[in-house]
Design an enzyme around this catalytic site. Sequence first.
Site, PDB file in Angstrom:
ATOM      1  N   TYR A  87      14.106  34.672 -29.001  1.00  0.00           N
ATOM      2  CA  TYR A  87      15.170  35.178 -28.274  1.00  0.00           C
ATOM      3  C   TYR A  87      14.955  35.365 -26.912  1.00  0.00           C
ATOM      4  CZ  TYR A  87      19.027  38.539 -27.056  1.00  0.00           C
ATOM      5  OH  TYR A  87      20.006  39.180 -26.496  1.00  0.00           O
ATOM      6  N   ASP A 114      10.631  38.906 -36.313  1.00  0.00           N
ATOM      7  CA  ASP A 114      11.971  39.383 -36.071  1.00  0.00           C
ATOM      8  C   ASP A 114      12.735  38.734 -37.094  1.00  0.00           C
ATOM      9  OD1 ASP A 114      14.550  39.142 -35.155  1.00  0.00           O
ATOM     10  OD2 ASP A 114      13.823  38.944 -33.250  1.00  0.00           O
TER      11      ASP A 114
HETATM   12  C1  LIG Z   1      19.972  39.854 -30.338  1.00  0.00           C
HETATM   13  C2  LIG Z   1      18.594  39.782 -30.757  1.00  0.00           C
HETATM   14  C3  LIG Z   1      17.738  40.107 -30.101  1.00  0.00           C
HETATM   15  C4  LIG Z   1      17.978  41.654 -29.245  1.00  0.00           C
HETATM   16  O1  LIG Z   1      18.484  42.652 -29.786  1.00  0.00           O
HETATM   17  P1  LIG Z   1      19.638  43.631 -29.050  1.00  0.00           P
HETATM   18  O2  LIG Z   1      20.337  44.249 -30.003  1.00  0.00           O
HETATM   19  O3  LIG Z   1      20.711  42.609 -28.329  1.00  0.00           O
HETATM   20  O4  LIG Z   1      18.902  44.172 -28.025  1.00  0.00           O
HETATM   21  C5  LIG Z   1      16.461  40.269 -30.861  1.00  0.00           C
HETATM   22  N1  LIG Z   1      16.080  39.129 -31.401  1.00  0.00           N
HETATM   23  C6  LIG Z   1      17.017  38.270 -31.920  1.00  0.00           C
HETATM   24  C7  LIG Z   1      16.663  37.278 -32.967  1.00  0.00           C
HETATM   25  C8  LIG Z   1      18.325  38.644 -31.576  1.00  0.00           C
HETATM   26  O5  LIG Z   1      19.292  37.386 -32.037  1.00  0.00           O
END
Ligand SMILES: *Cc1c(COP(=O)(O)O)cnc(C)c1O
Length: 382
Positions: free
Chosen positions: A98, A172
């Site tokens: 991201y 993530d």
């Molecule tokens: C959107 C996103 C983030 C960041 O999250 P926010 O809630 O926008 O701070 C991190 N990792 C992935 C894969 C995302 O899609």
Amino acid sequence: MRFDTKLIHGGQGPDPLTGAVNVPVYLSSTFAQSAPNRHKGYVYSRSANPTRTALESALAAVEEGAVGLAFSSGLGALATLLESIPSKSRIVADLDLYGGTWRLLEHHRRTFGVLTDYVDFTDLEQVRQAVAAGPAPAMVYAESPTNPLLRVIDLAASAKVAHARRSSFVVDNTFASPALQRPLTLGADIVLHSTTKYLGGHSDVIGGALVVRSKARGEKLRWLQNAVGAVPSPFDSFLVLRGMHTLGIRMRAHSAGAAAAVEVLDSSRKVRAVHYPGLASHPQHAVAARQMSEYGGMVSFELAGGMPAVRRFLRKLRIFTLAESLGGVESLVDHPASMTHASVPRSEREAHGVTDGLVRLSCGIEDPADLADDLRNALGSL
Ligand SMILES: *Cc1c(COP(=O)(O)O)cnc(C)c1O
């Protein structure tokens, strides 16, 4: 409890005070004490709030971790996690991340001397070499499926590589959500979420989460959660918890929408490549089939006509809305090169396939036939 039941009952129960079946939104910054330091477990809402506690125990239950922690955004969760690693330490991360994650890692390099080595996690030999080179990494970090190219990382194998040097493996899990894969059960130590996406699920809240396998590590991060203070409001906590109740049925609908979209895209001559882990031709399809229960709602593809074709295609869509973000009930379309990944330099982007012709879809839970019609119509205009 099976997963769909856990979403509704795991770590949750009726409000002990009133029997309310949904946790009340405790809009209170502070809590009365009967004598100094004599209280009912709540002192000040940055440290803990009952609505947030309900969300945090639900998060721990559905990701099968010991400790769940909620944050005001996904990046707030990452920033707090990065506070836990010493300055000058090393991170090994996948190269498809991201954009905001990459930006924050690079900020830590400049400010705290935390060096991140970016390698291709679909090639485990590269990961092994990067982890072995130099001091043991404080953290090994990957998303799967990745954003926006939907590459799939072998989570169990990557965890083994990290653990060989006693490094933490952080995943993530935003794109898959715990409905499709649970990294802690595959060896990961910490799961990170942007709850803004599938967990919230309705594009009405910004939030983040960490779920930690070890209780001791989880409690250290809970200390940092309070020390740093990037916590969600009680109302935002309520919204994420409310969204989570329907995660199971939503993810099945998202996956059905994506399958319908992929069928149209994959048979079109206007499309050069389709990236979807559910396709038998996807390079890591076998890994995806092993570690995911379904393939989710995210699809990306490359239009043969590059930027001019992208512009025309976007103008013709009726159901897919052009917007950043993903994971809501409504279908969204994104142009990574100019939107979500604009903070990544062009050379870096293009080196791993984020070209000007790349389009990313977040398939919502509308009727899959309408999603297919919308795409067919827009492709037909090219
Ligand atoms: C959107 C996103 C983030 C960041 O999250 P926010 O809630 O926008 O701070 C991190 N990792 C992935 C894969 C995302 O899609």
